[in-house]
Design a protein around this motif. Structure first.
Motif, PDB file in Angstrom:
ATOM      1  N   LYS A  42       0.834  -1.209   0.000  1.00  0.00           N
ATOM      2  CA  LYS A  42       0.000   0.000   0.000  1.00  0.00           C
ATOM      3  C   LYS A  42       0.869   1.259   0.000  1.00  0.00           C
ATOM      4  O   LYS A  42       0.617   2.202  -0.772  1.00  0.00           O
ATOM      5  N   GLU A  43       1.898   1.288   0.832  1.00  0.00           N
ATOM      6  CA  GLU A  43       2.791   2.448   0.901  1.00  0.00           C
ATOM      7  C   GLU A  43       3.566   2.635  -0.401  1.00  0.00           C
ATOM      8  O   GLU A  43       3.797   3.765  -0.841  1.00  0.00           O
ATOM      9  N   GLU A  44       3.966   1.532  -1.017  1.00  0.00           N
ATOM     10  CA  GLU A  44       4.688   1.600  -2.295  1.00  0.00           C
ATOM     11  C   GLU A  44       3.790   2.203  -3.379  1.00  0.00           C
ATOM     12  O   GLU A  44       4.226   3.068  -4.146  1.00  0.00           O
ATOM     13  N   LYS A  45       2.537   1.746  -3.430  1.00  0.00           N
ATOM     14  CA  LYS A  45       1.594   2.294  -4.403  1.00  0.00           C
ATOM     15  C   LYS A  45       1.313   3.767  -4.118  1.00  0.00           C
ATOM     16  O   LYS A  45       1.175   4.582  -5.042  1.00  0.00           O
ATOM     17  N   PHE A  46       1.250   4.108  -2.836  1.00  0.00           N
ATOM     18  CA  PHE A  46       1.011   5.504  -2.467  1.00  0.00           C
ATOM     19  C   PHE A  46       2.171   6.396  -2.932  1.00  0.00           C
ATOM     20  O   PHE A  46       1.954   7.506  -3.431  1.00  0.00           O
ATOM     21  N   LEU A  89       3.528  10.397  -9.297  1.00  0.00           N
ATOM     22  CA  LEU A  89       2.797  10.656 -10.540  1.00  0.00           C
ATOM     23  C   LEU A  89       1.978  11.938 -10.421  1.00  0.00           C
ATOM     24  O   LEU A  89       1.946  12.757 -11.345  1.00  0.00           O
ATOM     25  N   ARG A  90       1.344  12.143  -9.264  1.00  0.00           N
ATOM     26  CA  ARG A  90       0.532  13.349  -9.077  1.00  0.00           C
ATOM     27  C   ARG A  90       1.388  14.606  -8.988  1.00  0.00           C
ATOM     28  O   ARG A  90       0.939  15.692  -9.369  1.00  0.00           O
ATOM     29  N   ASP A  91       2.614  14.466  -8.494  1.00  0.00           N
ATOM     30  CA  ASP A  91       3.556  15.604  -8.505  1.00  0.00           C
ATOM     31  C   ASP A  91       3.874  16.003  -9.943  1.00  0.00           C
ATOM     32  O   ASP A  91       3.960  17.196 -10.270  1.00  0.00           O
ATOM     33  N   LYS A  92       4.047  14.999 -10.802  1.00  0.00           N
ATOM     34  CA  LYS A  92       4.312  15.263 -12.225  1.00  0.00           C
ATOM     35  C   LYS A  92       3.106  15.950 -12.868  1.00  0.00           C
ATOM     36  O   LYS A  92       3.258  16.890 -13.650  1.00  0.00           O
ATOM     37  N   ILE A  93       1.918  15.460 -12.526  1.00  0.00           N
ATOM     38  CA  ILE A  93       0.689  16.048 -13.071  1.00  0.00           C
ATOM     39  C   ILE A  93       0.549  17.500 -12.602  1.00  0.00           C
ATOM     40  O   ILE A  93       0.251  18.402 -13.393  1.00  0.00           O
ATOM     41  N   VAL A 139      -4.593   4.214  -8.693  1.00  0.00           N
ATOM     42  CA  VAL A 139      -5.589   4.523  -7.664  1.00  0.00           C
ATOM     43  C   VAL A 139      -6.375   3.272  -7.293  1.00  0.00           C
ATOM     44  O   VAL A 139      -6.602   2.984  -6.108  1.00  0.00           O
ATOM     45  N   GLU A 140      -6.783   2.508  -8.318  1.00  0.00           N
ATOM     46  CA  GLU A 140      -7.538   1.280  -8.072  1.00  0.00           C
ATOM     47  C   GLU A 140      -6.714   0.292  -7.247  1.00  0.00           C
ATOM     48  O   GLU A 140      -7.220  -0.313  -6.285  1.00  0.00           O
ATOM     49  N   ALA A 141      -5.438   0.109  -7.621  1.00  0.00           N
ATOM     50  CA  ALA A 141      -4.557  -0.813  -6.897  1.00  0.00           C
ATOM     51  C   ALA A 141      -4.358  -0.351  -5.458  1.00  0.00           C
ATOM     52  O   ALA A 141      -4.378  -1.160  -4.519  1.00  0.00           O
ATOM     53  N   TYR A 142      -4.181   0.976  -5.279  1.00  0.00           N
ATOM     54  CA  TYR A 142      -3.973   1.515  -3.932  1.00  0.00           C
ATOM     55  C   TYR A 142      -5.224   1.301  -3.065  1.00  0.00           C
ATOM     56  O   TYR A 142      -5.118   0.893  -1.901  1.00  0.00           O
ATOM     57  N   VAL A 143      -6.405   1.555  -3.629  1.00  0.00           N
ATOM     58  CA  VAL A 143      -7.659   1.384  -2.876  1.00  0.00           C
ATOM     59  C   VAL A 143      -7.857  -0.078  -2.488  1.00  0.00           C
ATOM     60  O   VAL A 143      -8.256  -0.390  -1.359  1.00  0.00           O
ATOM     61  N   GLN A 144      -7.546  -0.986  -3.427  1.00  0.00           N
ATOM     62  CA  GLN A 144      -7.685  -2.421  -3.132  1.00  0.00           C
ATOM     63  C   GLN A 144      -6.751  -2.845  -1.997  1.00  0.00           C
ATOM     64  O   GLN A 144      -7.154  -3.558  -1.072  1.00  0.00           O
ATOM     65  N   LEU A 145      -5.498  -2.405  -2.079  1.00  0.00           N
ATOM     66  CA  LEU A 145      -4.527  -2.764  -1.043  1.00  0.00           C
ATOM     67  C   LEU A 145      -4.890  -2.132   0.300  1.00  0.00           C
ATOM     68  O   LEU A 145      -4.727  -2.756   1.348  1.00  0.00           O
ATOM     69  N   LYS A 146      -5.400  -0.914   0.268  1.00  0.00           N
ATOM     70  CA  LYS A 146      -5.809  -0.255   1.501  1.00  0.00           C
ATOM     71  C   LYS A 146      -6.981  -1.004   2.140  1.00  0.00           C
ATOM     72  O   LYS A 146      -7.024  -1.181   3.370  1.00  0.00           O
ATOM     73  N   THR A 147      -7.910  -1.462   1.279  1.00  0.00           N
ATOM     74  CA  THR A 147      -9.062  -2.222   1.787  1.00  0.00           C
ATOM     75  C   THR A 147      -8.610  -3.533   2.425  1.00  0.00           C
ATOM     76  O   THR A 147      -9.064  -3.905   3.523  1.00  0.00           O
ATOM     77  N   LYS A 148      -7.683  -4.224   1.744  1.00  0.00           N
ATOM     78  CA  LYS A 148      -7.150  -5.486   2.285  1.00  0.00           C
ATOM     79  C   LYS A 148      -6.401  -5.241   3.592  1.00  0.00           C
ATOM     80  O   LYS A 148      -6.515  -6.019   4.544  1.00  0.00           O
ATOM     81  N   PHE A 149      -5.634  -4.158   3.618  1.00  0.00           N
ATOM     82  CA  PHE A 149      -4.869  -3.817   4.826  1.00  0.00           C
ATOM     83  C   PHE A 149      -5.818  -3.530   5.988  1.00  0.00           C
ATOM     84  O   PHE A 149      -5.625  -4.032   7.102  1.00  0.00           O
ATOM     85  N   GLU A 150      -6.855  -2.729   5.737  1.00  0.00           N
ATOM     86  CA  GLU A 150      -7.801  -2.384   6.796  1.00  0.00           C
ATOM     87  C   GLU A 150      -8.559  -3.622   7.289  1.00  0.00           C
ATOM     88  O   GLU A 150      -8.807  -3.765   8.494  1.00  0.00           O
ATOM     89  N   GLN A 151      -8.908  -4.525   6.355  1.00  0.00           N
ATOM     90  CA  GLN A 151      -9.624  -5.735   6.738  1.00  0.00           C
ATOM     91  C   GLN A 151      -8.746  -6.645   7.588  1.00  0.00           C
ATOM     92  O   GLN A 151      -9.187  -7.193   8.609  1.00  0.00           O
ATOM     93  N   ALA A 152      -7.469  -6.797   7.146  1.00  0.00           N
ATOM     94  CA  ALA A 152      -6.526  -7.624   7.906  1.00  0.00           C
ATOM     95  C   ALA A 152      -6.287  -7.036   9.295  1.00  0.00           C
ATOM     96  O   ALA A 152      -6.218  -7.754  10.299  1.00  0.00           O
TER      97      ALA A 152
END
Length: 282
Positions: free
Chosen positions: A37-41, A47-51, A217-230
């Motif tokens: 999750k942190e890596e994706k963040f 990427l958002r800094d570039k944008i 964003v999708e990958a980060y949200v999925q990993l965050k959801t898994k992290f919160e559930q765990a």
């Protein structure tokens, strides 16, 4: 220990083993999901800094382009004004050139005006300083008039030449200003076009980054959801595991005390009956 207590103890041990296994699996999962999750963040933030940088650069370039476009419009107005002035000065030169040409056709003499003036002065001096017959003086006055008439014609011609020269100089000056103004228009227009092309290039990069952002964003949200559930599962199971561990520890202590009491009773019974004690009894 009663049968019900034995049954409850066994169920607790089974639950303990199950929870112990689940907690052991949840901890590395939680760490793994957290790290991913942190890596994706970090990727998403980069990427958002570039944008953000490109969006800011686009706004800056737009301001520069609009200012340059405004200057181009102003310079075009100045150039058009000079071009009209060039036309006017060209007409003036044409007019004085035709006037000079006409005078050249009308004037028959090609004598030097300086020499004519010197001749007039010599004749006038002669009339004033010499004694001569009336007829001779009359002829000299007539000659002066003829020379003065030629001198006036040549003066007109000289004036025409000066007017042509002045008109040509004026035309050259205003034409130079018109050319400089046109050069400024071209240079400013080129700079404006460069800004426009740079804006388009940055827009293409923004489009590409936006497309890359969606799956991140999708990958980060999925990993965050898994992290919160765990994390949530661990927060539920860990206290229960701790609770069962404590209960089992208390059961083990009770079992030990019960066994000690039973053994003590057996030893006392053997001693009362006079039986021999074994090593285990001691």
């Amino acid at each position: 220990m009663h049968m019900d207590e034995v049954k409850n103890s066994e169920e607790l041990r089974q639950e303990f083993q199950k929870l112990k296994k689940e907690v052991a699996e949840l901890r590395p999962q939680l760490n793994s999901f957290g790290n991913q999750k942190e890596e994706k963040f970090r990727e998403l933030r980069s990427l958002r800094d570039k944008i953000k940088f490109r969006a800011s650069k686009i706004q800056e370039l737009k301001k520069q382009r609009d200012e340059l476009t405004k200057q181009v419009k102003e310079q075009k107005g100045t150039r058009d004004k000079f071009n009209q002035e060039v036309k006017n000065k060209a007409d003036e030169r044409k007019e004085v050139s035709e006037k000079k040409k006409k005078l050249m056709g009308e004037i028959e003499t090609e004598e030097d005006p300086v020499k004519l003036k010197q001749m007039i002065q010599r004749i006038q001096t002669k009339i004033e300083t010499e004694v001569m017959p009336f007829e001779a003086e009359k002829k000299l006055h007539k000659k002066i008039k003829e020379l003065q008439a030629k001198f006036k014609e040549l003066e007109k011609m000289g004036q025409a030449w000066r007017e042509v020269s002045t008109a040509s100089a004026n035309l050259y000056e205003v034409r130079k200003k018109a050319e400089d103004s046109h050069h400024n228009v071209q240079e400013l227009a080129q700079q404006s076009q460069q800004r426009h092309e740079e804006i388009n290039r940055l827009y293409e990069e923004l489009k590409k980054f936006r497309e890359e952002e969606k799956p991140l964003v999708e990958a980060y949200v999925q990993l965050k959801t898994k992290f919160e559930q765990a994390k949530k599962d661990l927060e539920v199971k860990q206290p229960r595991l701790t609770e069962i561990t404590k209960l089992l520890h208390e059961d083990d202590e009770r079992d030990f005390k019960t066994r000690v009491q039973e053994r003590t009773t057996e030893v006392k019974e053997k001693l009362r009956k006079g039986k021999k004690l074994t090593t285990e009894d001691i």
